[in-house]
Design a protein around this motif. Structure first.
Motif, PDB file in Angstrom:
ATOM      1  N   GLN A 190      39.441   8.144 -23.230  1.00 24.16           N
ATOM      2  CA  GLN A 190      40.688   8.232 -23.984  1.00 24.16           C
ATOM      3  C   GLN A 190      40.426   8.078 -25.483  1.00 24.16           C
ATOM      4  O   GLN A 190      40.980   8.832 -26.292  1.00 24.16           O
ATOM      5  CB  GLN A 190      41.668   7.154 -23.514  1.00 24.16           C
ATOM      6  CG  GLN A 190      43.014   7.209 -24.231  1.00 24.16           C
ATOM      7  CD  GLN A 190      43.954   6.121 -23.760  1.00 24.16           C
ATOM      8  OE1 GLN A 190      43.607   5.296 -22.923  1.00 24.16           O
ATOM      9  NE2 GLN A 190      45.157   6.115 -24.313  1.00 24.16           N
ATOM     10  N   GLN A 191      39.583   7.118 -25.854  1.00 23.20           N
ATOM     11  CA  GLN A 191      39.298   6.904 -27.270  1.00 23.20           C
ATOM     12  C   GLN A 191      38.650   8.144 -27.896  1.00 23.20           C
ATOM     13  O   GLN A 191      38.992   8.544 -29.016  1.00 23.20           O
ATOM     14  CB  GLN A 191      38.384   5.687 -27.448  1.00 23.20           C
ATOM     15  CG  GLN A 191      39.054   4.367 -27.149  1.00 23.20           C
ATOM     16  CD  GLN A 191      38.168   3.178 -27.472  1.00 23.20           C
ATOM     17  OE1 GLN A 191      37.275   3.244 -28.311  1.00 23.20           O
ATOM     18  NE2 GLN A 191      38.416   2.059 -26.804  1.00 23.20           N
ATOM     19  N   ILE A 192      37.719   8.766 -27.180  1.00 24.20           N
ATOM     20  CA  ILE A 192      37.053   9.949 -27.722  1.00 24.20           C
ATOM     21  C   ILE A 192      38.014  11.120 -27.832  1.00 24.20           C
ATOM     22  O   ILE A 192      38.027  11.839 -28.843  1.00 24.20           O
ATOM     23  CB  ILE A 192      35.836  10.337 -26.855  1.00 24.20           C
ATOM     24  CG1 ILE A 192      34.756   9.256 -26.933  1.00 24.20           C
ATOM     25  CG2 ILE A 192      35.257  11.685 -27.303  1.00 24.20           C
ATOM     26  CD1 ILE A 192      33.548   9.523 -26.055  1.00 24.20           C
TER      27      ILE A 192
ATOM     28  N   GLY B  47      32.572  13.167 -36.445  1.00 22.64           N
ATOM     29  CA  GLY B  47      31.731  11.982 -36.530  1.00 22.64           C
ATOM     30  C   GLY B  47      32.464  10.798 -37.119  1.00 22.64           C
ATOM     31  O   GLY B  47      32.360   9.666 -36.609  1.00 22.64           O
ATOM     32  N   VAL B  48      33.216  11.025 -38.182  1.00 22.04           N
ATOM     33  CA  VAL B  48      33.980   9.951 -38.809  1.00 22.04           C
ATOM     34  C   VAL B  48      35.028   9.401 -37.855  1.00 22.04           C
ATOM     35  O   VAL B  48      35.201   8.175 -37.720  1.00 22.04           O
ATOM     36  CB  VAL B  48      34.637  10.447 -40.111  1.00 22.04           C
ATOM     37  CG1 VAL B  48      35.706   9.466 -40.604  1.00 22.04           C
ATOM     38  CG2 VAL B  48      33.589  10.651 -41.191  1.00 22.04           C
ATOM     39  N   GLU B  49      35.738  10.285 -37.153  1.00 22.93           N
ATOM     40  CA  GLU B  49      36.779   9.827 -36.226  1.00 22.93           C
ATOM     41  C   GLU B  49      36.165   9.059 -35.048  1.00 22.93           C
ATOM     42  O   GLU B  49      36.745   8.079 -34.564  1.00 22.93           O
ATOM     43  CB  GLU B  49      37.609  11.006 -35.720  1.00 22.93           C
ATOM     44  CG  GLU B  49      38.466  11.667 -36.797  1.00 22.93           C
ATOM     45  CD  GLU B  49      39.506  10.738 -37.410  1.00 22.93           C
ATOM     46  OE1 GLU B  49      39.954   9.793 -36.709  1.00 22.93           O
ATOM     47  OE2 GLU B  49      39.873  10.955 -38.573  1.00 22.93           O
ATOM     48  N   LEU B  50      34.993   9.488 -34.584  1.00 23.77           N
ATOM     49  CA  LEU B  50      34.322   8.751 -33.503  1.00 23.77           C
ATOM     50  C   LEU B  50      33.906   7.356 -33.986  1.00 23.77           C
ATOM     51  O   LEU B  50      34.014   6.373 -33.248  1.00 23.77           O
ATOM     52  CB  LEU B  50      33.097   9.514 -33.017  1.00 23.77           C
ATOM     53  CG  LEU B  50      33.331  10.823 -32.266  1.00 23.77           C
ATOM     54  CD1 LEU B  50      32.007  11.490 -31.934  1.00 23.77           C
ATOM     55  CD2 LEU B  50      34.120  10.578 -30.983  1.00 23.77           C
ATOM     56  N   ALA B  51      33.418   7.283 -35.217  1.00 22.41           N
ATOM     57  CA  ALA B  51      33.001   5.991 -35.760  1.00 22.41           C
ATOM     58  C   ALA B  51      34.183   5.045 -35.954  1.00 22.41           C
ATOM     59  O   ALA B  51      33.994   3.823 -36.043  1.00 22.41           O
ATOM     60  CB  ALA B  51      32.271   6.188 -37.085  1.00 22.41           C
TER      61      ALA B  51
END
Length: 323
Positions: free
Chosen positions: A228-230, A94-98
């Motif tokens: 790509q970002q995810i 969750g933190v990395e997605l944010a």
């Protein structure tokens, strides 16, 4: 049957190291990857990425359905693991997605307009609570509830083969351009509403008249760029999770402390008054209190009305007030 389709040459090259396959439709990207690892269609010792334009049987937490209209991202990444997978992983994800560029871009605009930014909701979601306005069009009326605006969900599933843990599948569903229409049945009693990134773009555009601004309206990146970002966020999350697991063995806390600081800054429940419903021997048990972040095990910390601090591993979260 799924139908593979080509992506742009640039994206294909960038994701090739993740053994990426993109399909028009999948029953469930998580299920498809898990089945392929279990029957040895895919090598369990390598990373595998599956993306889809839609799902016909998408799944969320506790086997809830996940609506999958076209225009959104449905992505699952398989990663081999050498250690047990804990609930802390979903919070790290969750933190990395944010931290993804597309989320940071929207948060910058939201904060500039004094609006609540996108954050991480314990234990599996991305979105925010609008403490000034709630939408009760599709849910049962409860004057006390503050509804969660949900942008993304995370589904983590360990993968076993021959009674041995070989890896983990990390699934992410992100509403980008299409907002699922929830009903009492599809939201399954949970106090949330669906929201898309496009909804946020339009919301921020309405706050500041176009003619009053010299800047163009926010434009979302392509779905390919968001894939790509995810995927980069998921790989970063696994690296962080492995570092934290190693630290525990060495009695060190650098990575854990850094993660907890980041989570605190992105905690969508921070300071909110909660009603947590847990199941004990078939009977519901309700605990009220204020959210106080998470502990090093990934448990939600709740300051109860009696002053005691409870560490909660699971439970239904309803927000019933704010500081």
């Amino acid at each position: 049957m799924t139908l593979s389709v080509p992506l742009s040459a640039q994206l294909s090259t960038q994701l090739s190291v993740l053994n990426h396959r993109h399909v028009v439709s999948s029953p469930s990207t998580n299920s498809e990857l898990i089945d392929a690892i279990r029957d040895s269609t895919l090598c369990a010792d390598k990373v595998h990425l599956l993306t889809a334009e839609t799902q016909t049987a998408g799944r969320g937490q506790r086997e809830r359905s996940w609506q999958s209209p076209r225009g959104n991202v449905y992505l699952s990444l398989y990663h081999p693991v050498q250690m047990p997978v804990s609930g802390l992983l979903s919070l790290i994800i969750g933190v990395e997605l944010a931290k993804m560029p597309v989320i940071q871009m929207l948060n910058k605009q939201l904060q500039a307009q004094g609006l609540t930014p996108i954050g991480v909701k314990w234990a599996n979601d991305l979105g925010f609570y609008n403490t000034q306005e709630t939408d009760k069009n599709t849910q049962e009326t409860d004057e006390n509830l503050i509804y969660f605006s949900k942008l993304a969900g995370i589904l983590i599933e360990p993968v076993w083969r021959a009674s041995k843990l070989v890896g983990v599948v990390m699934g992410v569903g992100l509403n980008v351009k299409a907002t699922p229409v929830l009903t009492t049945k599809t939201c399954e009693g949970m106090s949330y509403q669906a929201l898309s990134l496009q909804d946020i773009v339009e919301m921020t555009a309405q706050t500041i008249p176009v003619q009053a601004s010299n800047s163009p309206l926010i434009e979302l990146p392509s779905l390919e760029a968001i894939y790509q970002q995810i995927s980069q966020a998921l790989m970063a999350a696994m690296t962080c999770f492995e570092h934290i697991a190693t630290e525990k063995k060495l009695a060190q806390t650098d990575y854990m402390d850094n993660f907890l600081q980041q989570f605190d800054a992105m905690d969508a429940l921070a300071g909110l008054r909660l009603r947590v419903t847990q199941n004990h021997n078939g009977e519901p048990q309700i605990i009220n209190g204020h959210a106080c972040g998470i502990d090093t095990q990934g448990c939600l910390q709740l300051r109860q009305d009696n002053g005691k601090l409870a560490a909660l591993f699971t439970g239904r979260i309803d927000v019933i007030g704010h500081a």
